[in-house]
Design a protein around this motif. Structure first.
Motif, PDB file in Angstrom:
ATOM      1  N   ILE A 217       6.341   1.901   7.477  1.00  0.00           N
ATOM      2  CA  ILE A 217       5.028   1.996   8.105  1.00  0.00           C
ATOM      3  C   ILE A 217       4.065   1.073   7.375  1.00  0.00           C
ATOM      4  CG2 ILE A 217       5.418   4.355   8.897  1.00  0.00           C
ATOM      5  CD1 ILE A 217       3.411   5.249   6.712  1.00  0.00           C
ATOM      6  N   ASN A 218       3.167   0.480   8.108  1.00  0.00           N
ATOM      7  CA  ASN A 218       2.241  -0.519   7.580  1.00  0.00           C
ATOM      8  C   ASN A 218       0.972   0.167   7.093  1.00  0.00           C
ATOM      9  OD1 ASN A 218       1.015  -2.914   6.945  1.00  0.00           O
ATOM     10  ND2 ASN A 218       0.509  -3.468   9.054  1.00  0.00           N
ATOM     11  N   THR A 224       0.018   8.705   2.034  1.00  0.00           N
ATOM     12  CA  THR A 224       0.474   8.590   3.428  1.00  0.00           C
ATOM     13  C   THR A 224       1.877   8.034   3.477  1.00  0.00           C
ATOM     14  OG1 THR A 224      -1.769   8.321   4.298  1.00  0.00           O
ATOM     15  CG2 THR A 224       0.031   7.456   5.639  1.00  0.00           C
ATOM     16  N   LYS A 225       2.132   6.970   2.703  1.00  0.00           N
ATOM     17  CA  LYS A 225       3.465   6.366   2.686  1.00  0.00           C
ATOM     18  C   LYS A 225       4.481   7.303   2.040  1.00  0.00           C
ATOM     19  CE  LYS A 225       6.511   3.059   3.204  1.00  0.00           C
ATOM     20  NZ  LYS A 225       6.301   1.696   2.690  1.00  0.00           N
ATOM     21  N   PHE A 226       4.109   7.949   0.947  1.00  0.00           N
ATOM     22  CA  PHE A 226       4.987   8.871   0.235  1.00  0.00           C
ATOM     23  C   PHE A 226       5.462   9.986   1.169  1.00  0.00           C
ATOM     24  CE2 PHE A 226       5.913  12.356  -2.677  1.00  0.00           C
ATOM     25  CZ  PHE A 226       6.417  11.751  -3.816  1.00  0.00           C
ATOM     26  N   GLU A 227       4.525  10.605   1.885  1.00  0.00           N
ATOM     27  CA  GLU A 227       4.878  11.700   2.786  1.00  0.00           C
ATOM     28  C   GLU A 227       5.661  11.202   4.004  1.00  0.00           C
ATOM     29  OE1 GLU A 227       4.687  14.894   2.341  1.00  0.00           O
ATOM     30  OE2 GLU A 227       3.742  14.675   0.376  1.00  0.00           O
ATOM     31  N   THR A 253       1.451  -1.610   1.479  1.00  0.00           N
ATOM     32  CA  THR A 253       1.261  -2.986   1.938  1.00  0.00           C
ATOM     33  C   THR A 253      -0.217  -3.343   2.028  1.00  0.00           C
ATOM     34  OG1 THR A 253       3.233  -2.659   3.304  1.00  0.00           O
ATOM     35  CG2 THR A 253       1.909  -4.621   3.733  1.00  0.00           C
ATOM     36  N   PRO A 254      -0.633  -4.473   1.451  1.00  0.00           N
ATOM     37  CA  PRO A 254      -2.026  -4.905   1.627  1.00  0.00           C
ATOM     38  C   PRO A 254      -2.386  -5.034   3.105  1.00  0.00           C
ATOM     39  CG  PRO A 254      -0.946  -6.217  -0.069  1.00  0.00           C
ATOM     40  CD  PRO A 254       0.130  -5.397   0.591  1.00  0.00           C
ATOM     41  N   GLN A 255      -3.631  -4.681   3.433  1.00  0.00           N
ATOM     42  CA  GLN A 255      -4.093  -4.732   4.808  1.00  0.00           C
ATOM     43  C   GLN A 255      -5.118  -5.846   4.979  1.00  0.00           C
ATOM     44  OE1 GLN A 255      -2.699  -2.442   7.259  1.00  0.00           O
ATOM     45  NE2 GLN A 255      -1.345  -2.435   5.463  1.00  0.00           N
ATOM     46  N   ALA A 256      -5.081  -6.507   6.128  1.00  0.00           N
ATOM     47  CA  ALA A 256      -5.923  -7.683   6.366  1.00  0.00           C
ATOM     48  C   ALA A 256      -7.408  -7.362   6.332  1.00  0.00           C
ATOM     49  CB  ALA A 256      -5.551  -8.320   7.699  1.00  0.00           C
TER      50      ALA A 256
END
Length: 318
Positions: A217-218, A224-227, A253-256
């Protein structure tokens, strides 16, 4: 302008809150799991230490690297921080204990991450061959994919077959239940993921994309990513009964639209919690599903965590 500033303040607050969630989880629940205190005597040959005649492919927790071939990508101090996910070369990663590589190519067979470029894929293959020549029983998973936004390199599948030759472990669903010794002298499971070219057929020296799955997931939010990683891992069958490889990426992931665009400070929000993740897999009853675990900027502690869990599985403690 006011709305933009307000949005950035909220994003900063959200990230700060999520970082605290993981820090609190680590403090309250700890990082202990079966095998957590194991330290491989030789990381370069850690599979060999478990006895190749007995260690099955489906027992292994594979330490992997995300965007593996980005150690020299872009221009140092200018564009490199926006795309570099590893500082070690492919050979150095393998020698440190990594056993899964994620390599992205563009039309001319150069490695890329988005629009930024680095060396030719020949450098990757040379490092893989060097490592294989110096070891006897280490099995690698090499994922080769065409980067998003690019077209497939012409005849790349044949290039991989020619270059890796007798090292390639041919596609066979029975591989997962075999021991390392059963596969030798073949050493590389090579998964080729083209964008438009034909997928490798059944029985080919190369494996098709369906045999290496994940649920990326981006997001730049660590909790959020961990879960999400835990949820999707929980949806998988146990590794011992699967006929495909499943990867969990301990990365964000870095976001624009976020001012912090460099990879290292963003991924450092989740990177220290790899052992916490494994401990949570046990707490939630899904540790038997964990198989490939990958990270940015791989270090020895991450390798030891994966190898430690492998040792517990091998010793029938899990």
């Amino acid at each position: 302008m006011g709305a933009l500033i307000s949005k950035q303040i909220q994003r900063y607050t959200d990230v700060k809150t999520e970082k605290k969630v993981l820090a609190d989880l680590k403090q309250s629940c700890g990082c202990d799991f079966p095998g957590c205190d194991y330290c491989p005597p030789d990381r370069k040959n850690w599979m060999y230490a478990f006895n190749p005649d007995k260690l099955r492919i489906n027992q292994i927790v594979w330490p992997g690297t995300h965007d593996s071939a980005t150690n020299r990508i872009g221009i140092p101090f200018i564009s490199r921080p926006f795309a570099q996910c590893q500082t070690l070369s492919i050979y150095e990663q393998l020698s440190a204990g990594a056993r899964v590589l994620d390599v992205r190519v563009q039309e001319d067979r150069r490695i890329c991450h988005g629009i930024l470029l680095t060396y030719s894929v020949d450098v990757v293959i040379a490092d893989v061959k060097k490592f294989l020549s110096e070891t006897q029983s280490e099995i690698l998973i090499l994922e080769m994919r065409t980067e998003f936004g690019h077209t497939d390199p012409p005849n790349f599948d044949q290039y991989l077959r020619d270059e890796l030759g007798d090292y390639l472990i041919h596609h066979d669903d029975r591989v997962f239940e075999k021991t390392i010794a059963d596969l030798l002298p073949r050493r590389v499971i090579c998964v080729w993921k083209p964008r438009k070219a034909a997928a490798p057929p059944a029985g080919d020296p190369l494996w098709s994309s369906g045999y290496l799955k994940d649920n990326w997931i981006n997001t730049d939010k660590p909790s959020t990513k961990f879960e999400s990683n835990l949820k999707h891992l929980g949806d998988q069958p146990a590794a011992a009964g699967r006929r495909y490889l499943y990867r969990v990426e301990n990365t964000v992931t870095p976001q624009a639209d976020n001012p912090i665009m460099c990879v290292r400070p963003v991924t450092s929000r989740i990177q220290p919690y790899a052992r916490t993740f494994i401990a949570q897999c046990f707490a939630r009853g899904i540790a038997d599903r964990l198989q490939i675990f990958s990270t940015d900027f791989i270090d020895l502690d991450f390798v030891d965590a994966c190898v430690g869990l492998t040792s517990a599985r091998f010793g029938a403690k899990v």
